[in-house]
Design a protein around this motif. Sequence first.
Motif, PDB file in Angstrom:
ATOM      1  N   UNK A  78      99.262  75.456  22.077  1.00 54.72           N
ATOM      2  CA  UNK A  78     100.182  75.644  20.945  1.00 54.72           C
ATOM      3  C   UNK A  78     100.491  74.269  20.352  1.00 54.72           C
ATOM      4  N   UNK A  79      99.885  74.003  19.184  1.00 56.49           N
ATOM      5  CA  UNK A  79     100.023  72.708  18.522  1.00 56.49           C
ATOM      6  C   UNK A  79     100.860  72.873  17.254  1.00 56.49           C
ATOM      7  N   UNK A  80     101.846  71.998  17.103  1.00 56.33           N
ATOM      8  CA  UNK A  80     102.684  71.987  15.898  1.00 56.33           C
ATOM      9  C   UNK A  80     102.488  70.664  15.167  1.00 56.33           C
ATOM     10  N   UNK A  81     102.381  70.758  13.861  1.00 55.86           N
ATOM     11  CA  UNK A  81     102.372  69.577  13.010  1.00 55.86           C
ATOM     12  C   UNK A  81     103.777  69.410  12.442  1.00 55.86           C
ATOM     13  N   UNK A  82     104.356  68.234  12.623  1.00 55.43           N
ATOM     14  CA  UNK A  82     105.673  67.913  12.075  1.00 55.43           C
ATOM     15  C   UNK A  82     105.445  66.959  10.913  1.00 55.43           C
ATOM     16  N   UNK A 105     112.646  56.038   6.574  1.00 55.13           N
ATOM     17  CA  UNK A 105     112.067  55.897   7.907  1.00 55.13           C
ATOM     18  C   UNK A 105     112.209  57.164   8.767  1.00 55.13           C
ATOM     19  N   UNK A 106     111.604  57.118   9.944  1.00 54.92           N
ATOM     20  CA  UNK A 106     111.717  58.149  10.972  1.00 54.92           C
ATOM     21  C   UNK A 106     113.047  57.927  11.678  1.00 54.92           C
ATOM     22  N   UNK A 107     113.901  58.962  11.714  1.00 53.51           N
ATOM     23  CA  UNK A 107     115.274  58.815  12.209  1.00 53.51           C
ATOM     24  C   UNK A 107     115.470  59.461  13.583  1.00 53.51           C
ATOM     25  N   UNK A 108     116.661  59.267  14.129  1.00 55.22           N
ATOM     26  CA  UNK A 108     117.010  59.954  15.384  1.00 55.22           C
ATOM     27  C   UNK A 108     117.029  61.471  15.180  1.00 55.22           C
ATOM     28  N   UNK A 109     117.354  61.926  13.980  1.00 50.76           N
ATOM     29  CA  UNK A 109     117.285  63.357  13.682  1.00 50.76           C
ATOM     30  C   UNK A 109     115.860  63.876  13.784  1.00 50.76           C
ATOM     31  N   UNK A 110     114.907  63.114  13.254  1.00 53.91           N
ATOM     32  CA  UNK A 110     113.489  63.482  13.377  1.00 53.91           C
ATOM     33  C   UNK A 110     113.070  63.499  14.852  1.00 53.91           C
ATOM     34  N   UNK A 111     113.490  62.462  15.583  1.00 55.74           N
ATOM     35  CA  UNK A 111     113.169  62.378  17.009  1.00 55.74           C
ATOM     36  C   UNK A 111     113.687  63.615  17.747  1.00 55.74           C
ATOM     37  N   UNK A 112     114.904  64.029  17.422  1.00 56.52           N
ATOM     38  CA  UNK A 112     115.522  65.200  18.046  1.00 56.52           C
ATOM     39  C   UNK A 112     114.682  66.454  17.794  1.00 56.52           C
ATOM     40  N   UNK A 113     114.185  66.623  16.575  1.00 57.57           N
ATOM     41  CA  UNK A 113     113.359  67.790  16.255  1.00 57.57           C
ATOM     42  C   UNK A 113     112.064  67.748  17.066  1.00 57.57           C
ATOM     43  N   UNK A 114     111.444  66.581  17.175  1.00 61.05           N
ATOM     44  CA  UNK A 114     110.210  66.455  17.962  1.00 61.05           C
ATOM     45  C   UNK A 114     110.462  66.809  19.424  1.00 61.05           C
ATOM     46  N   UNK A 115     111.495  66.236  20.012  1.00 57.00           N
ATOM     47  CA  UNK A 115     111.777  66.479  21.433  1.00 57.00           C
ATOM     48  C   UNK A 115     112.117  67.947  21.696  1.00 57.00           C
ATOM     49  N   UNK A 118     117.293  73.978  13.547  1.00 54.04           N
ATOM     50  CA  UNK A 118     118.525  73.473  12.956  1.00 54.04           C
ATOM     51  C   UNK A 118     118.839  72.128  13.597  1.00 54.04           C
ATOM     52  N   UNK A 119     119.121  71.143  12.775  1.00 51.67           N
ATOM     53  CA  UNK A 119     119.433  69.807  13.264  1.00 51.67           C
ATOM     54  C   UNK A 119     120.658  69.848  14.179  1.00 51.67           C
ATOM     55  N   UNK A 120     120.606  69.089  15.255  1.00 49.89           N
ATOM     56  CA  UNK A 120     121.769  68.975  16.133  1.00 49.89           C
ATOM     57  C   UNK A 120     122.954  68.452  15.321  1.00 49.89           C
ATOM     58  N   UNK A 121     124.146  69.047  15.498  1.00 49.04           N
ATOM     59  CA  UNK A 121     125.294  68.721  14.647  1.00 49.04           C
ATOM     60  C   UNK A 121     125.616  67.232  14.516  1.00 49.04           C
ATOM     61  N   UNK A 122     125.522  66.488  15.601  1.00 49.01           N
ATOM     62  CA  UNK A 122     125.880  65.064  15.531  1.00 49.01           C
ATOM     63  C   UNK A 122     124.858  64.235  14.751  1.00 49.01           C
ATOM     64  N   UNK A 123     123.691  64.816  14.456  1.00 54.01           N
ATOM     65  CA  UNK A 123     122.654  64.099  13.711  1.00 54.01           C
ATOM     66  C   UNK A 123     122.516  64.586  12.271  1.00 54.01           C
ATOM     67  N   UNK A 170     120.776  54.519  13.999  1.00 57.31           N
ATOM     68  CA  UNK A 170     120.284  55.789  13.466  1.00 57.31           C
ATOM     69  C   UNK A 170     118.801  56.011  13.727  1.00 57.31           C
ATOM     70  N   UNK A 171     118.156  55.056  14.404  1.00 54.95           N
ATOM     71  CA  UNK A 171     116.706  55.077  14.584  1.00 54.95           C
ATOM     72  C   UNK A 171     116.323  54.991  16.054  1.00 54.95           C
ATOM     73  N   UNK A 172     115.201  55.600  16.449  1.00 55.79           N
ATOM     74  CA  UNK A 172     114.772  55.548  17.850  1.00 55.79           C
ATOM     75  C   UNK A 172     113.940  54.298  18.172  1.00 55.79           C
ATOM     76  N   UNK A 173     114.106  53.232  17.396  1.00 55.88           N
ATOM     77  CA  UNK A 173     113.384  51.971  17.572  1.00 55.88           C
ATOM     78  C   UNK A 173     114.203  50.889  16.880  1.00 55.88           C
TER      79      UNK A 173
END
Length: 157
Positions: free
Chosen positions: A3-7, A13-23, A119-124, A145-148
């Motif tokens: 099961x492969x998903x393309x995000x 930039x790529x944010x902590x919100x994006x990271x949260x969706x990936x994880x 749905x994005x986590x509320x704190x993000x 706000x970023x994972x790097x």
Amino acid sequence: MKRIALFPGSFDPFTRGHEDIVLRGLQLFDEVIIGIGRNARKERYFPLEQMTGLIEEAFRSTPAVRVISYDDLTANVARKVGARFLLRGLRNTTDFEYENGISQVNRYVYEDVETVFLITSPHLAPISSSIIRDLHRYGQDVDAFLPYQLAKLETEK
């Protein structure tokens, strides 16, 4: 079958919100491919190659995540990489209205693809790439706000 998903996104930039969706997506899918799309209507603020490297570094210890860049319709890319799912995050109803139309077109182009919304986590939820770009443009530290670490990254502008 894997099961492969393309995000897909511009991730500028790529944010902590994006990271949260990936994880969180990894709880549903065997592999998540972060696809950085080239948008002819948008000029990037952060260089694509450097952003790709930063995202790869952020997920270095997560082998089920990989990063690609592309200049094509997202549905065509999903087909090419074997992704039957498109992963998208929603912060609010405005995001839903926008994403709903795109998901219908993607399904028209590639009928076997399903869009999965998280749905994005509320704190993000308040975090957006455009807000981060504005803060950065005017000299504010945005690393929280970023994972790097962004401090050394030069912008194209």
